[in-house]
Design a protein around this motif. Structure first.
Motif, PDB file in Angstrom:
ATOM      1  N   ARG A   1      -5.662  -0.093  -0.779  1.00 47.46           N
ATOM      2  CA  ARG A   1      -5.872  -1.289   0.042  1.00 47.46           C
ATOM      3  C   ARG A   1      -6.329  -2.467  -0.835  1.00 47.46           C
ATOM      4  O   ARG A   1      -5.813  -3.576  -0.739  1.00 47.46           O
TER       5      ARG A   1
ATOM      6  N   GLU B   1       0.823  -1.217   0.000  1.00 46.72           N
ATOM      7  CA  GLU B   1       0.000   0.000   0.000  1.00 46.72           C
ATOM      8  C   GLU B   1       0.850   1.257   0.000  1.00 46.72           C
ATOM      9  O   GLU B   1       0.520   2.250  -0.648  1.00 46.72           O
TER      10      GLU B   1
ATOM     11  N   ARG C   1      -6.328   6.020  -0.822  1.00 42.85           N
ATOM     12  CA  ARG C   1      -6.204   5.069   0.299  1.00 42.85           C
ATOM     13  C   ARG C   1      -7.073   3.822   0.085  1.00 42.85           C
ATOM     14  O   ARG C   1      -6.613   2.698   0.252  1.00 42.85           O
TER      15      ARG C   1
ATOM     16  N   LYS D   1       0.507   4.318  -2.366  1.00 44.29           N
ATOM     17  CA  LYS D   1       0.225   5.673  -1.856  1.00 44.29           C
ATOM     18  C   LYS D   1       1.290   6.651  -2.343  1.00 44.29           C
ATOM     19  O   LYS D   1       0.989   7.792  -2.667  1.00 44.29           O
TER      20      LYS D   1
END
Lengths: 260, 412
Positions: free
Chosen positions: A154, A140, A150, A144
Motif C-alpha cells: 500500500r 498494489e 500487504r 502483491k
C-alpha cells in the motif's frame, strides 16, 4: 559512456559484447555497457491453414543496460512479435534471447514467469488496468503478485503514484481517469518493485500528442533516475527525440534507418 | 488491498444479481427438497420420537408404527410384572373410517393411549386438554387435518365407524405425511371405535364339493344405547406395549429378555422403531429418490448458472488475467481469484436462500401443517453442496484462463 542527454539519440559501441555473427541483419557496434537485452538469429514463422508466414527473419539485437531503446516500424512489420519474444511471452521458431545475461529461450514456462515477475515491468497500449480496482489497487496488485506484503504494498503503491503525479487519484477507478492518467498508473505499475527492464508496447498509441509526450517523458525520466533499461515499441515518430537509440523493423528485419 | 475477486464480482451489479438469483434458486431447490425429505421422514416417526418410551413391544410381524398385527392387551400387565420394567402401557394404532359433519368419509388412523400416560405425547395441544379424552367418545385430531376431516372448531360432532364422536381439542405437529389423518383417543374410546360394536357371524355350508359362506353383520344392542366404552379386556387387541424401563437398565438386554419371554413378539428401543419406521416410508414410497432427484436437478441448474456467470466474468477480464500472466503471476494466483469469486457467490447466494427456505418452512407448517425440516445438519450440508457447486463451476472458467495466451496483452 553514460547518457548525457535525452534530447538526441545516442548510439553505443558494443566492443564489450561477443562478436556478432556474420549473418546479422543489424550491424552491431561495440559498446562499453553489458547488454541488458540480446537476441541472436531470431526467426519467427507463424503457421496457419497449411501456409507459413515469416514474421521475423534472422534478427540480431543488443540493447545495453540503462538506455531507452526505441523499436519503430510500420504496422505489421513484426514489432509486437519481436517484443513478445524478447519478453519471454512468445517462443521463437529459432534463435536465442538473453535477458540480463540469462538465456530465456532455455527456460521452462514456470521459470520464464518467475523471471518476468522479478525482472520486467510491462506497459501496454491499452493500459490493461483492472477496471474494478482503483489506481492504487492496480499498483498494489502488481506488488502483491511479486510477493510484497500487504502493508508495504500500500505504501509503495502510493509512493509510485506520487512519482507519476497521481497521488490525488489513488482512489479513482480507471474509468474516471483520462488516457494519459491511466498510462501513468500503468507506468507506476511497471515500476513496482523496481524491475531492471521495462518493455512498453505502443504506450502512446491511445493518447493525444500532448499526453503521449508527457507520458514518455515521465517514463524515460524515471527509468534514467533508476538506471533502468527501456525497450519501447512504437510507430509514433513524435517520441523519437526521447530515445537513446532507435532501431527500425521492416518486414521482419532490423535496420538502423527506415527503409521506406 | 481489496479483493480482486470481490471487486470483479461487484463491478457489474445487474449481472451479479442475476447470478445470485440463479444460485438462490439452486440452493433453495436443494434446501427445500432436502427439508421436505427430512420433514417427511421426521413426520413418520414423530409419535415415536416425541414419546418417552424406552421399548416398544409388538407382534413380530410388525413393519412400522402403523402396520402391525394385534397383540392381546393382557401382555401389558405381564410385561409390567417383569424385572427391570417400571411402567407398561397399551398403545393402539389402527386405520378406520371417519364420516365428517357433512357426511364425507375419510380414512383416519385411530391412536389410542392412556390420557394419564407419562410416556406418550400427542404433540402440542393448541386447544383443549388431554384430560378431555377421558370423556367417552371424544377425540383430538391434528390441526393439519381439519380440511380432510371437515372440521372447523372444538365441539363439532362427526362419526367413526358409525359411532358418534365429539371433537374435544386440537393438537399440532404430529401428523405423518405418509399416513391417514391421526385422531387421538383414550384406549377405551379407541377400542370401542375400532370394534364399533359390530359383530360378524360367518355361516358356511358344504354342499357336495362346494363350500358356500355368508357373513352377517350385527350391531350390539348396548352400543346403540351408547353406553360408556368399557375398559380393555385381556383378550382385546392392541398394537404395541409401551415400556418404561427402570433407571439403569440396559435397554437392549431388557428387549432381548422381553422377546425371550413372549413368543411371537418383538421388542424395539425407541431409536430402533423410529429408524425402522422412517426407513420403511422413505424406502417403500420412493420419496427419497424423487426428492433426491429434485435436489440433483437443483445442483445441476446451479452449476450451469454459476458456470456461465463465472465464465462470462473471466472472458470479460481475460485481458487483465493475461496481463497478470504476462507480468509473471503464477497460474495458482489467477485460479485463486476465480475460486474466491466463486466462493463469494456461494456465500452470498446461500445466506438469503437459507433465510428464505426457513421462512417458507415456517409458513408451510403454520398454514399447511407440512414440515420442511431444515436442521443445522441440513444447513451445513447444503452449504457444502453450494460451495462445491460454485467451485466446480469455477473449473470451467479456470480451464479458460489456463489457456489464455499472455500475448493477447499486446493487442490493443
Amino acid at each position: 559512456m553514460v547518457v548525457s542527454s535525452l534530447q538526441s539519440p545516442v548510439t553505443y559501441p558494443i566492443h564489450s559484447l561477443p562478436a556478432p555473427a556474420a549473418s546479422s541483419s543489424y550491424p552491431v557496434e561495440h559498446q562499453p555497457r553489458r547488454a541488458a537485452i540480446a537476441a541472436d538469429h531470431l526467426n519467427m514463422v507463424f503457421r496457419s491453414g497449411g501456409g507459413s508466414y515469416p514474421a521475423l527473419s534472422d534478427v540480431q539485437l543488443r540493447v545495453p543496460s540503462g538506455i531507452v531503446q526505441l523499436l519503430m516500424g510500420p504496422s505489421g512489420s513484426g514489432k509486437t512479435t519481436l517484443l513478445s519474444i524478447l519478453a519471454g511471452i512468445l517462443t521463437p521458431t529459432d534463435g536465442a534471447v538473453h535477458l540480463l545475461g540469462e538465456d530465456i529461450t532455455q527456460m521452462s514456462r514456470r521459470e520464464l514467469a518467475r523471471f518476468r515477475l522479478e525482472n520486467i515491468g510491462f506497459i501496454f497500449q491499452g493500459f490493461n488496468l483492472f477496471p474494478a480496482l482503483t489506481a492504487a489497487e492496480n499498483v498494489e496488485l502488481a506488488l502483491k503478485t511479486k510477493g510484497v506484503s500487504r502493508r508495504f504494498a500500500r505504501k509503495e503503491a502510493l509512493d509510485l503514484l506520487e512519482q507519476v503525479g497521481l497521488a490525488d487519484k489513488a482512489k479513482q477507478l480507471p474509468k474516471n481517469l483520462s488516457g494519459g492518467q491511466k498510462q501513468r498508473v500503468a507506468i507506476a505499475r511497471a515500476l513496482a518493485s523496481d524491475p531492471p527492464l521495462i518493455m512498453a508496447d505502443e504506450p502512446t498509441a491511445a493518447l493525444d500528442s500532448h499526453s503521449g509526450h508527457a507520458v514518455i517523458d515521465l517514463l524515460c525520466r524515471l527509468a534514467k533516475e533508476r538506471d533502468r533499461t527501456v525497450l519501447m515499441v512504437t510507430h509514433d515518430p513524435r517520441i523519437i527525440d526521447v530515445a537513446d537509440r532507435v532501431l527500425y523493423l521492416e518486414d521482419g528485419k532490423l535496420t538502423q534507418t527506415p527503409q521506406s | 488491498m481489496a479483493s480482486v475477486a470481490r471487486k470483479n464480482l461487484f463491478e457489474d451489479i445487474p449481472r451479479f444479481l442475476v447470478a445470485q438469483a440463479g444460485i438462490m434458486f439452486a440452493v433453495s431447490l436443494v434446501t427445500i427438497q432436502t427439508g421436505i425429505l427430512n420433514g417427511f421422514s421426521r413426520s413418520t416417526s414423530a409419535l415415536i420420537d416425541d414419546s418417552e418410551v424406552d421399548i416398544w413391544v409388538s407382534a413380530e410381524e410388525m413393519v412400522n408404527l402403523q402396520l402391525t398385527l394385534p397383540i392381546p392387551a393382557a401382555t401389558v400387565s405381564e410385561i409390567h410384572a417383569m424385572d427391570g420394567v417400571e411402567q407398561a402401557e397399551a398403545f393402539i394404532s389402527r386405520t378406520t373410517t371417519w364420516r365428517s359433519p357433512t357426511g364425507d368419509i375419510a380414512p383416519v388412523q385411530m391412536i389410542g393411549f392412556d390420557p394419564a400416560s407419562r410416556m406418550f405425547r400427542m404433540g402440542q395441544l393448541t386447544e383443549g386438554a388431554i384430560a378431555n379424552l377421558q370423556e367417552p367418545y371424544t377425540v383430538i385430531p391434528d390441526r393439519a387435518n381439519l380440511g380432510a376431516l371437515g372440521l372447523d372448531e372444538v365441539g363439532q360432532s362427526a362419526s367413526i365407524n358409525s359411532l358418534p364422536v365429539t371433537i374435544t381439542g386440537f393438537t399440532r405437529g404430529t401428523q405423518s405425511i405418509a399416513s391417514s389423518a391421526y385422531v387421538f383417543a383414550s384406549l377405551r374410546t379407541a377400542n370401542a371405535y375400532l370394534n364399533s360394536g359390530l359383530t360378524t357371524t360367518s355361516n358356511c355350508q358344504l354342499e357336495g364339493d362346494r363350500l358356500t359362506c355368508s357373513n352377517m353383520f350385527e350391531r350390539d344392542a348396548s352400543d346403540i344405547a351408547l353406553d360408556p366404552p368399557r375398559a380393555l379386556r385381556g383378550s382385546d387387541g392392541i398394537t404395541f406395549v409401551m415400556v418404561k424401563a427402570q433407571p439403569g437398565q440396559d435397554l437392549n438386554v431388557l428387549s432381548r429378555r422381553i422377546e425371550a419371554e413372549f413368543d411371537g413378539m418383538v421388542a424395539h428401543t425407541q431409536t430402533e422403531l423410529s429408524t425402522l419406521t422412517r426407513n420403511y416410508w422413505v424406502g417403500s414410497t420412493g420419496i427419497g429418490f424423487v426428492l433426491g432427484l429434485g435436489a440433483g436437478v437443483g445442483v445441476v441448474v446451479g452449476v450451469v448458472i454459476v458456470s456461465q456467470i463465472l465464465y462470462a466474468s473471466v472472458v470479460d477480464h481475460m485481458k487483465e488475467f493475461g496481463t497478470l500472466k504476462a507480468m509473471g503471476a503464477s497460474d495458482w494466483m489467477i485460479y485463486r481469484i476465480i475460486i474466491e469469486q466463486a466462493l463469494w457467490m456461494a456465500i452470498l447466494g446461500y445466506i438469503p436462500s437459507i433465510a428464505l427456505c426457513g421462512g417458507l418452512g415456517w409458513w408451510t407448517f403454520a398454514t399447511q401443517g407440512i414440515t420442511i425440516l431444515i436442521t443445522p445438519g441440513t444447513a451445513v450440508v447444503v452449504l457444502g453442496i453450494t460451495v462445491g457447486m460454485c467451485v466446480v463451476s469455477a473449473l470451467f472458467a479456470i480451464q479458460k484462463v489456463t489457456h489464455v495466451d499472455p500475448a493477447i496483452v499486446f493487442k490493443a
